[in-house]
Design a protein around this motif. Structure first.
Motif: not given
Length: 1410
Positions: A736-740, A776-781
């Motif tokens: 999931x994180x790699x997809x992000x 995930x917080x970092x990547x979403x921003x």
């Protein structure tokens, strides 16, 4: 007429022999003039129409006159063609009369025989001579026409219109000649043996035709006809001895005859069963080549023939291959070696691939393969390359035995280091073919193969135990059987004797019967057991076999059946066959592992080839890495990542090759639709998971290309979001994180990917998942920031209100993350939040300041701990770093950070909180500056433009106002442009002046904010915080935590980018940190910070440039790497003037670190393409690297100069460089320096003008030539320039060689070689000049500081060093002026030219100082 036939026609050796009368021999009585010939031809034509070929006896003189005529005018040529037509009809009539005469069983009468013999010889003689004459004229016309076309003359030579369809007519003539030869012409002679001269005459015209006919498809029938004639001549006319000699002669001299001769010899073998001729030809050919292989044309022609023949008749060639190999594989000609090896390869493919070969053929095949393996290391690159191609062909045809697979692959891997690019390319292609056609597995992952091998070895060991158990059981059974046999044998004999034949009903199953036998034996009921055995044999269908056996044989047969059935009933098994299969499996896996090991060993060499200057090396390496990655070869993952560096290459072909390679690996599947999308996402995720951090940006670049080209389409984006939101079944958290991460990359080039899914992203960014994984917080921003269209100006998108719920939520989350002690990657998290504030929110400065204030409030309120004893940390640097200026008086730091009533004892805050706080301050101030410089500036300009548009009333003014709109321009760029840094001529002075003034006002206002308000305004938050940062940096002994020091130093550098005032006041302090700290990360961060400061305030940083170069000599490779990256970046962006200090950067070409070495090489390649930058600094590089005080090893010096000088390609630059290098000889003092200069000269490529420069400057190095290494360098120039040189250049080379030899003769007789550091003896003038130059150099060198100190000197000192170099040149000229008064006139001219030559160098040096 009858009387006139009493003569004998003797075929002449020379045509003139027919003019002499000898006895009864026929002779020519009259030579007709040109004007008489047409009338005579009319008479001949009349005779031909009467079908009487014997008219030749009377009109022979007519045809002879035509043949012997030397005229080439139209009338003569017309007569020649008419004569050919008439003779063709005559020979046709003769053949018609000879056919019945010679086919008859009765011998012709003596009179007829003589008449027809004379007529046949005369007709064939005239016909062949006429054809020869026409061929000569036609060839002459063709040559003249070709010559005129080459010279492009306006007047064309005589065309072939006067010879209509000559090729067709000649073909008909040859067919006619073949038909004549098919008659039994030997009957015309007595005894019936055709005379040799006649056969030679007939075959001679065939040989001549073979030399003339070009190898075209429409000439195939002509070639076949010729060899049919040869076949008859060999079979019936004893021509077998002459044919091989003439054929070899044709092959030797005629290039295009190889194909025709090869096809013809095969025709002789198939149609006439003539095989000995080829053996003779092969023997003579080998002897001829053995005697002389220096003639390349002969070698090439013979090679073409052998290759052609082996291609169409490999079976005939194989018996001769061993001798060919023994005789020709060691010859000088690489063409012949290539030929023999090619024949061996073709023979293996066509005839020696069957598994049913006999031992002799297998031995021959292995011999050929051994030869091919041996010549992989041939001395000639042409042969090595050819052998690689042969192996490639063999591999594609699956013609390489397993025993040779690994051996050949290992040789191919070794050839990856070959000096020839052709060989390297062929080796890579061969390795790729081995991978694609490997006999082992579709996946060659070394780990998987080793696991399989271990598993199969265990199975084999278990089988070994089983077999041992079976053997024990078999031995036990044998003992029991031996006790039963004596009792059982009589009963079996009795049963067979009483019932020789038995019939049974096929009702019971065979297995049931077998199981019933054992109990009967145990009960010793042998009679019933025998009956059951015979019944079982009957059920098995063996009754016919039993009836044919004799009684005693039948008994033995039944006992053997007893033994077998009892073993089956007892469950005895024989696992030996299974063991053999298992052994083969283990051996196969062992070979697979070795194959994978060898293939893996190629990968480190391929990594080097990715950075090769040769494009073919790069392309082939990319192709091989792609193939190896698909096969799972260990080491290809690193190669696939290193390929990402080529994304930044300036060569479009390299970028396209890399992009296509990744498309092949990541996007090629056998699936369609959603299944294809899922597979692509899996491939991308797997690749991204293994990527190194330094290659992340390159991956982003590729993702942008794939999104733009729709390789990544909407369906793939959908699957990525399903993985990111965990809606796709089976998705793990890592996936999931790699997809992000992939979505972040894709959204950078297509913002709608993020903007269309903003709600989903925001929900996840503040959801429960981020508390478990803050990444995930970092990547979403980051993904939300990418929702801004990069193509639009920042003034066009809507920002969030600062009090929006989402903004409050992410702020709250950040504050909770901030105080978590074990939070990983805090820096990235903080950067993403501030980036989001300043890109997406209104009033981001207020939001950032609120966070800082809240953090300070929490520090003061409750987030403090007391500690009576400070934690001991190892010292990382000096306990105190001197500060350049007094700290400004500001509010006491304790009032900001510490509580108003601290508890008893020392009060300390957790160091990780201070480090995080300091980092946030630094990043926040950078974002604040960029926000002002870009966003605020453009927004203010946008508002100004709107106001201007409202004020304007006519369209012209509106258009003028629109023209002044500013799109994504920073205030700093505008100030630089308006200050004259990049001023351009204005098109419309009045309007543009107003706009420029307005722009200047806004930019100045923003600059004033950065300069005076952000850091120096007493009410500003930063004015209270930055002294604390400086205090931490100033006292590393007190604040000893390495991470805190790193954060503080980085923040200090970032604070300095805001204000030039602050930068200038703290510059020396930052330099002290750089020089005194022992923490390598602080050093690296400081170097990066200096790079940023150089872009921001180049004038302030310029005096400190030497500190950049000083880092190149540090022991730590990470620091050197950072310095190389920053320096190359600044120089390529023209932020640092390229001076002599670049020699320090050149030293990195021989650095221990491959990455530093590669980046430095790439840097010099880039600056070589930028104007004359590299050329201008080359003399300084050569001078500094050649300094004896540097103590640079000679091999390293040569490696550096070989690479750098290889980048100089312009002829004009090379010519000037030759002169500059020659002028350095008198200025140097040691033999090592002379060797270096001579070596540099030998690296250049010379044209005529460059060589003349070398000749003009001989006087500068004529005394240095006495040193062997110097002399050899000049000899290398001569040899390399002579190769493939034009005559004009060769003449100059010869002149230079003569001058060079004269230099040797000056000091050779009775002279001692010059000692190192001393001038060459034997020439007083040269000695005086050298001494004077040396003394001048010594005086200058005394004023120069040592090298270590030289690294620290400022730019003004660098300029003075250039002046010193210029002074040295002047010092070198003074003794020449003095000497000129004492020499003769010729010497005076030489010295004056020598005096004037250094002047351009001086002028150029002064230009560089400007």
């Amino acid at each position: 007429m009858e009387e006139s036939h009493d003569f004998q026609f003797i075929l002449p050796l020379n045509n003139n022999d027919l003019l002499n009368s000898r006895g009864d021999q026929f002779y020519v009585q009259q030579i007709y003039a040109a004007n008489e010939i047409p009338e005579q031809l009319l008479a001949c034509k009349s005779k031909v129409h009467h079908s009487d070929p014997f008219y030749i006896f009377e009109h022979f003189d007519t045809y002879y006159s035509i043949i012997e005529s030397k005229a080439n005018d139209a009338a003569a040529i017309r007569n020649l063609m008419r004569a050919f037509d008439l003779l063709y009809l005559t020979v046709d009539q003769l053949g018609g009369q000879l056919a019945p005469l010679l086919a008859s069983n009765e011998a012709p009468s003596s009179r007829d025989r003589v008449r027809y013999l004379n007529l046949t010889k005369m007709c064939i003689y005239l016909m062949t001579q006429t054809v020869k004459r026409i061929d000569v004229v036609v060839q002459q016309v063709l040559k003249e026409q070709q010559f005129n076309q080459q010279k492009k003359r306006g007047k064309q030579a005589e065309t072939l219109e006067q010879y209509p369809d000559w090729d067709v007519k000649r073909g008909k003539f040859l067919v006619q000649l073949f038909n004549m030869m098919q008659h039994h012409l030997e009957k015309l002679w007595n005894p019936p043996v055709a005379e040799e001269s006649f056969v030679t005459m007939v075959c001679d015209i065939c040989y001549r035709t073979l030399e003339l006919v070009p190898p075209r498809p429409d000439n195939r029938h002509v070639i076949d006809t010729l060899f049919h004639i040869f076949g008859i001549a060999i079979k019936r006319y004893n021509h077998a001895i002459t044919f091989p000699a003439r054929t070899l002669q044709i092959l030797r001299s005629t290039e295009h005859a190889s194909t025709a001769v090869a096809n013809g010899i095969l025709l002789l073998h198939e149609e006439y069963s003539i095989s000995t001729v080829f053996s003779i030809i092969m023997k003579d050919l080998v002897e001829a080549l053995t005697l002389d292989t220096s003639d390349t044309a002969v070698s090439r022609n013979f090679s073409n023939f052998l290759t052609e023949f082996s291609g169409i008749a490999p079976k005939l060639m194989i018996p001769h291959l061993s001798k060919l190999g023994d005789e020709l594989l060691d010859c000088e000609s690489h063409v012949l070696r290539n030929c023999v090896l090619q024949i061996m390869g073709d023979a293996i493919v066509s005839e020696l691939t069957s598994e049913e070969l006999d031992d002799e053929m297998k031995e021959a095949r292995n011999e050929f393969l051994d030869n091919l393996v041996a010549h992989v290391n041939d001395i000639s690159a042409h042969v090595r390359s050819k052998v690689m191609h042969i192996w490639h062909h063999l591999k594609e045809q699956h013609a390489i035995p397993l025993s040779f697979q690994i051996k050949v692959l290992r040789e191919a891997v070794d050839r990856l280091e070959d000096k020839s690019s052709l060989v390297r390319r062929a080796a890579i292609q061969l390795i790729k073919a081995f991978l694609e056609n490997n006999p082992y597995s579709g996946k060659l992952s070394l780990e998987e193969l080793i696991k399989k091998h271990e598993k199969e070895v265990q199975v084999m060991e278990q089988l070994d135990e089983v077999i041992a158990e079976e053997r024990k059981q078999a031995e036990k059974f044998t003992e029991q059987w031996e006790t039963v046999v004596p009792e059982l044998s009589p009963i079996v004999e009795e049963n067979v004797r009483e019932f020789p034949e038995l019939q049974f009903d096929k009702e019971e199953e065979l297995d049931v019967l077998i199981n019933r036998i054992l109990p009967l034996l145990l009960d010793k009921n042998y009679k019933d057991a025998v009956v059951l055995v015979r019944k079982a044999d009957y059920m098995a269908g063996n009754q016919d076999l039993s009836q044919q056996l004799k009684p005693e044989e039948h008994c033995a047969y039944l006992l053997a059946l007893f033994n077998t059935y009892i073993k089956l009933a007892n469950g005895c098994k024989d696992s030996s066959e299974e063991m053999l299969k298992q052994i083969k499996t283990v051996d196969f896996l062992k070979d697979s592992i070795e194959f994978s090991h060898v293939a893996t060993s190629a990968m480190p060499k391929m990594l080097e080839m990715l950075l090769s200057k040769t494009n073919t090396d790069v392309f082939e390496a990319v192709d091989l890495f792609t193939t190896g990655y698909l096969f799972g070869i260990h080491g290809t993952e690193t190669g696939m990542q290193r390929m990402l560096n080529l994304v930044w290459s300036s060569d479009k072909e390299k970028r396209d090759a890399v992009s296509n390679a990744y498309r092949r690996v990541l996007f090629t599947t056998d699936l369609t639709g959603r299944a294809h999308a899922i597979k692509v996402v899996q491939n991308l995720s797997k690749f991204l998971s293994k990527i190194e951090y330094g290659h992340y940006t390159a991956m982003e670049m590729l993702m942008g290309e794939w999104v733009a080209s729709e390789n990544i389409d909407a369906l793939i984006i959908q699957v990525l979001f399903e993985r990111f939101t965990l809606k796709l079944e089976g998705t793990t958290k890592d996936e999931s994180r790699l997809a992000l991460q992939l979505l972040i990359m894709a959204s950078q080039s297509k913002s709608t990917i993020a903007s269309a899914n903003r709600t989903i992203i925001e929900d996840i960014a503040i959801g429960d998942r981020v508390r478990q994984d803050p990444r995930i917080y970092t990547a979403c921003l980051q993904l939300l920031v990418n929702s801004i269209d990069a193509n639009n100006n920042s003034k066009y998108y809507k920002r969030y209100p600062s009090n929006a719920k989402f903004v409050r939520d992410i702020t709250s989350l950040f504050l909770s993350f901030f105080f978590h002690p074990k939070l990983p990657e805090f820096d990235s998290l903080a950067m993403s939040l501030f980036e989001y504030y300043y890109r997406m929110c209104q009033a981001p400065d207020e939001l950032a300041q609120n966070i800082v204030s809240e953090l300070i409030r929490r520090f003061n309120k409750q987030w403090l701990i007391t500690d009576t004893q400070p934690e001991e940390l190892p010292p990382t640097q000096t306990t105190d770093i001197p500060y350049s200026q007094t700290l400004p008086l500001t509010q006491d730091p304790s009032q900001t950070v510490l509580p108003s009533q601290p508890p008893k004892g020392p009060v300390r805050m957790p160091v990780y909180l201070v480090s995080r706080f300091v980092f946030c301050i630094g990043f926040m101030i950078i974002k604040e500056m960029i926000f002002l410089d870009m966003d605020v500036y453009n927004n203010m300009k946008f508002r100004e433009e709107l106001t201007a548009l409202e004020e304007k009333k006519n369209k012209k003014d509106v258009a003028s106002a629109l023209r002044r709109q500013t799109m994504n321009v920073s205030a700093m760029e505008v100030r630089k442009r308006l200050s004259g840094v990049a001023a351009e001529p204005q098109q419309e002075p009045d309007d543009d002046l107003v706009g420029a003034t307005a722009e200047d006002n806004i930019a100045e206002e923003i600059n004033a904010i950065c300069e005076d308000m952000l850091l120096y305004n007493p009410s500003a938050l930063m004015s209270k915080i930055y002294p604390i940062i400086i205090e931490i940096c100033k006292k590393p002994g007190e604040y000893r935590d390495p991470q805190l020091q790193q954060a503080a130093t980085l923040t200090l550098a970032r604070l300095m980018t805001v204000s030039s005032k602050f930068c200038e006041s703290n510059m020396s302090f930052l330099m002290n940190i750089l020089n005194l700290t022992k923490n390598m990360k602080i050093k690296c961060n400081t170097v990066v910070g200096l790079s940023d400061l150089t872009f921001r305030f180049p004038n302030i940083i310029e005096p400190w440039t030497s500190h950049f170069y000083a880092q190149l000599h540090e022991e730590n490779s990470e620091l050197r790497l950072t310095a190389v990256k920053m320096l190359s970046h600044l120089i390529l962006h023209e932020m640092i003037r390229v001076k002599g200090q670049i020699a320090d950067l050149a030293l990195c070409i021989v650095d221990e670190s491959d990455e530093i070495k590669n980046i430095t090489q790439q840097f010099f390649k880039e600056i070589a393409n930028k104007s004359n930058i590299l050329y201008n600094v080359l003399p300084d590089i050569i001078s500094k690297l050649g300094d004896i005080k540097l103590h640079l090893e000679e091999d390293k010096y040569r490696t550096i100069m070989r690479y750098i000088l290889g980048l100089i390609q312009k002829d004009r630059q090379i010519e000037t460089l030759v002169e500059k290098l020659c002028l350095r000889f008198p200025l140097t003092r040691t033999e090592r320096q002379w060797r270096d200069i001579a070596y540099c000269l030998s690296l250049l490529s010379y044209n005529e003008r460059a060589l003349k420069k070398l000749i003009d400057n001989v006087q500068h190095f004529k005394d240095k030539v006495q040193i062997d290494e110097v002399y050899q360098s000049f000899k290398l120039i001569i040899s390399s320039t002579s190769k493939l040189a034009k005559p004009e250049l060769k003449a100059v080379v010869a002149e230079f060689e003569t001058r060079l030899n004269e230099c040797l003769q000056v000091t050779e007789p009775g002279a001692n070689p010059p000692a190192e550091g001393a001038p060459a003896a034997g020439n007083e003038t040269r000695m005086n000049k050298t001494k004077t130059a040396k003394s001048a150099n010594k005086a200058q060198s005394g004023r120069q500081p040592k090298r270590r100190n030289a690294r620290q000197k400022s730019s003004s000192e660098e300029e003075s060093s250039e002046e010193e170099a210029s002074a040295r040149r002047q010092a070198g000229k003074q003794p020449k002026q003095h000497q000129r008064k004492q020499t003769v006139a010729s010497s005076d001219e030489s010295e004056s030219s020598e005096e004037e030559r250094p002047a351009p160098a001086k002028n150029q040096s002064s230009r560089r100082r400007k």
